[in-house]
Design a protein around this motif. Structure first.
Motif, short mmCIF file in Angstrom:
data_model
loop_
_atom_site.label_atom_id
_atom_site.label_comp_id
_atom_site.label_asym_id
_atom_site.label_seq_id
_atom_site.Cartn_x
_atom_site.Cartn_y
_atom_site.Cartn_z
N ILE A 1 80.90 64.34 64.74
CA ILE A 1 79.81 65.14 64.18
C ILE A 1 79.92 66.59 64.67
CG2 ILE A 1 77.31 65.46 64.12
CD1 ILE A 1 76.97 62.48 64.30
N GLY A 2 80.30 66.76 65.94
CA GLY A 2 80.49 68.11 66.45
C GLY A 2 81.55 68.87 65.68
N LEU A 3 82.65 68.19 65.34
CA LEU A 3 83.71 68.84 64.56
C LEU A 3 83.26 69.12 63.14
CD1 LEU A 3 86.82 66.84 65.82
CD2 LEU A 3 86.13 69.15 66.46
N CYS B 1 73.52 75.61 59.24
CA CYS B 1 74.73 76.39 58.94
C CYS B 1 74.99 76.43 57.44
CB CYS B 1 75.93 75.81 59.67
SG CYS B 1 76.03 76.22 61.42
N TRP B 2 74.89 75.28 56.79
CA TRP B 2 75.13 75.24 55.36
C TRP B 2 74.08 76.04 54.60
CZ3 TRP B 2 79.39 74.40 52.92
CH2 TRP B 2 80.37 73.58 53.49
N ALA B 3 72.84 76.02 55.07
CA ALA B 3 71.80 76.84 54.44
C ALA B 3 72.14 78.32 54.55
CB ALA B 3 70.44 76.55 55.08
N ILE B 4 72.62 78.73 55.73
CA ILE B 4 73.03 80.13 55.92
C ILE B 4 74.21 80.47 55.04
CG2 ILE B 4 74.00 81.76 57.59
CD1 ILE B 4 72.37 80.33 59.76
N ILE B 5 75.18 79.56 54.96
CA ILE B 5 76.38 79.81 54.16
C ILE B 5 76.02 80.02 52.70
CG2 ILE B 5 78.51 78.76 53.30
CD1 ILE B 5 78.72 77.36 56.07
N VAL B 6 75.18 79.15 52.15
CA VAL B 6 74.78 79.27 50.75
C VAL B 6 73.99 80.55 50.53
CG1 VAL B 6 73.38 78.23 48.91
CG2 VAL B 6 74.84 76.78 50.35
N ASP B 7 73.02 80.82 51.43
CA ASP B 7 72.19 82.01 51.28
C ASP B 7 73.03 83.29 51.36
OD1 ASP B 7 69.49 83.44 51.34
OD2 ASP B 7 70.36 84.12 53.24
N LYS B 8 73.93 83.36 52.33
CA LYS B 8 74.76 84.56 52.49
C LYS B 8 75.72 84.73 51.33
CE LYS B 8 73.30 86.50 56.21
NZ LYS B 8 72.68 87.85 56.13
N SER B 9 76.29 83.64 50.85
CA SER B 9 77.21 83.73 49.72
C SER B 9 76.50 84.30 48.49
CB SER B 9 77.81 82.35 49.40
OG SER B 9 78.55 81.86 50.50
N PHE C 1 74.68 82.92 64.35
CA PHE C 1 74.41 81.48 64.51
C PHE C 1 75.64 80.67 64.10
CE2 PHE C 1 72.84 77.35 63.05
CZ PHE C 1 72.10 76.96 64.15
N LEU C 2 76.30 81.09 63.04
CA LEU C 2 77.53 80.39 62.63
C LEU C 2 78.59 80.46 63.72
CD1 LEU C 2 77.90 81.57 58.91
CD2 LEU C 2 76.92 79.44 59.77
N ALA C 3 78.73 81.64 64.33
CA ALA C 3 79.71 81.78 65.41
C ALA C 3 79.35 80.91 66.60
CB ALA C 3 79.80 83.25 65.83
N THR C 4 78.06 80.84 66.92
CA THR C 4 77.62 80.02 68.06
C THR C 4 77.89 78.54 67.81
OG1 THR C 4 75.90 81.63 68.61
CG2 THR C 4 75.65 79.40 69.49
N VAL C 5 77.54 78.07 66.62
CA VAL C 5 77.78 76.66 66.29
C VAL C 5 79.27 76.37 66.26
CG1 VAL C 5 77.54 74.91 64.49
CG2 VAL C 5 75.61 76.37 65.05
N GLY C 6 80.04 77.28 65.70
CA GLY C 6 81.48 77.07 65.62
C GLY C 6 82.15 76.94 66.98
N SER C 7 81.63 77.67 67.96
CA SER C 7 82.25 77.63 69.28
C SER C 7 81.65 76.55 70.18
CB SER C 7 82.11 79.00 69.96
OG SER C 7 80.74 79.34 70.10
N ALA C 8 80.34 76.27 70.00
CA ALA C 8 79.66 75.36 70.92
C ALA C 8 79.61 73.92 70.45
CB ALA C 8 78.24 75.86 71.18
N ALA C 9 79.60 73.68 69.13
CA ALA C 9 79.42 72.32 68.62
C ALA C 9 80.46 71.33 69.13
CB ALA C 9 79.39 72.34 67.09
N PRO C 10 81.77 71.68 69.18
CA PRO C 10 82.73 70.70 69.70
C PRO C 10 82.44 70.30 71.14
CG PRO C 10 83.87 72.46 68.52
CD PRO C 10 82.45 72.89 68.67
N VAL D 1 73.63 67.48 63.76
CA VAL D 1 73.34 67.36 62.32
C VAL D 1 72.39 68.48 61.88
CG1 VAL D 1 72.21 65.93 60.58
CG2 VAL D 1 73.81 64.89 62.18
N GLY D 2 71.35 68.74 62.68
CA GLY D 2 70.43 69.83 62.35
C GLY D 2 71.13 71.17 62.31
N ALA D 3 72.01 71.42 63.28
CA ALA D 3 72.76 72.68 63.30
C ALA D 3 73.67 72.79 62.08
CB ALA D 3 73.58 72.79 64.58
#
Length: 234
Positions: free
Chosen positions: A187-189, A40-48, A136-145, A34-36
Motif C-alpha cells: 500500500i505504501g508503494l 494525492c489522486w484528488a490533488i493530481i486530478v485538480d491540478k491537471s 504534499f505529493l512530494a511528502t507522500v512520495g518520499s515518506a509513504a514507502p 490509503v487516505g494519503a
C-alpha cells in the motif's frame, strides 16, 4: 502426525481478509496510506484540470495581446472578468500604470520601479497558486514507502511472536501475519509511486508556466518602458 490445518486455521489472504486480520497498528498504517493516496489522486486530478485551464487561458491571452489590439481596450476587457495567468499579470501592471498617470507621476524611474514590483508580486501570486499542494505529493512520495515499511516491520514482529507462542516453526503459523505485513508495504508503494510521478510532471509543468509568466512580464515591462520614454520626449 500433526497436519497444517491443525497447526493453524486457514488464513483469509484476500485484501479484506488481510486488513481485518492485521494488528491495530498495521491497520492504522494501512488506513493512513490509503487516505494519503486518495488525497494525492484528488490533488493530481485538480491540478491537471487547473493547469489545463491555465494553459488555454495563457494561449488565448497571448493571441489577443500580440494581435495589435490597444492595451487600453484589452485592459477594459480583462478587468471586467476574473483573469488568471498572463491575464492576471497584465491587469495588475495596467492598474498600476493607470494609477500612476492619473496621479500625474513625474518620475519615470519611480513609475518603472513600481511597475516591476507589481509584476513581481503578480507573478509570485500566480506561482503560489500553481505550486499549492504539490508539496504534499512530494511528502507522500518520499515518506509513504517508509511508513509502509514500519507497518511491515511491526507485522513481522507479530509473526515472530506467534511463532514463539505456538512453539511451532511451521510456515502456516506466520503466513497470515507476514502477508499482512507485506500488504502494508504494498500500500505504501501504491501511494508513493503515483505521487512521485505526478509531482515530477506537475512541478515541471508549473515551472514552464512560471517561466512564461516571467518572460511575458519582461516583454510587457519593456513595452511600457518604451511608452514612458515616448511620453517623456513629448
Amino acid at each position: 502426525m500433526e497436519t497444517v490445518a491443525q497447526v493453524a486455521p486457514h488464513a483469509d489472504l484476500s485484501i479484506w481478509g488481510l486488513f481485518w486480520a492485521a494488528d491495530w497498528v498495521v491497520k492504522s498504517v494501512m488506513l493512513g496510506l490509503v487516505g494519503a493516496s486518495v488525497w494525492c489522486w484528488a490533488i493530481i486530478v485538480d491540478k491537471s484540470m487547473h493547469y489545463g485551464r491555465m494553459q488555454r487561458e495563457m494561449n488565448r491571452f497571448e493571441r489577443v495581446f500580440w494581435s495589435g489590439q490597444s492595451l487600453e481596450e484589452l485592459y477594459q476587457q480583462m478587468s471586467e472578468r476574473p483573469s488568471m495567468g498572463l491575464g492576471a499579470v497584465f491587469v495588475a501592471a495596467m492598474k498600476e500604470w493607470k494609477r500612476s498617470h492619473e496621479q500625474n507621476a513625474s518620475s519615470f524611474i519611480g513609475i518603472q520601479a513600481r511597475l516591476e514590483k507589481v509584476l513581481d508580486v503578480a507573478i509570485a501570486r500566480e506561482s503560489e497558486g500553481l505550486e499549492r499542494r504539490l508539496g504534499f505529493l512530494a511528502t507522500v512520495g518520499s515518506a509513504a514507502p517508509f511508513i509502509g515499511l514500519f507497518g511491515t516491520v511491526w507485522g513481522i514482529m507479530n509473526a515472530f511472536t506467534a511463532i514463539a507462542a505456538s512453539s511451532s516453526t511451521n510456515l502456516a503459523v506466520v503466513a497470515g501475519p507476514i502477508a499482512e505485513a507485506l500488504f502494508a508495504t504494498a500500500i505504501g508503494l501504491v501511494a508513493a509511486i503515483p505521487a512521485v510521478i505526478a509531482y515530477n510532471k506537475l512541478s515541471g509543468d508549473a515551472n514552464k508556466m512560471i517561466g512564461r509568466l516571467e518572460g511575458f512580464a519582461d516583454e510587457f515591462s519593456t513595452i511600457l518602458s518604451r511608452q514612458l520614454e515616448a511620453r517623456g520626449r513629448q
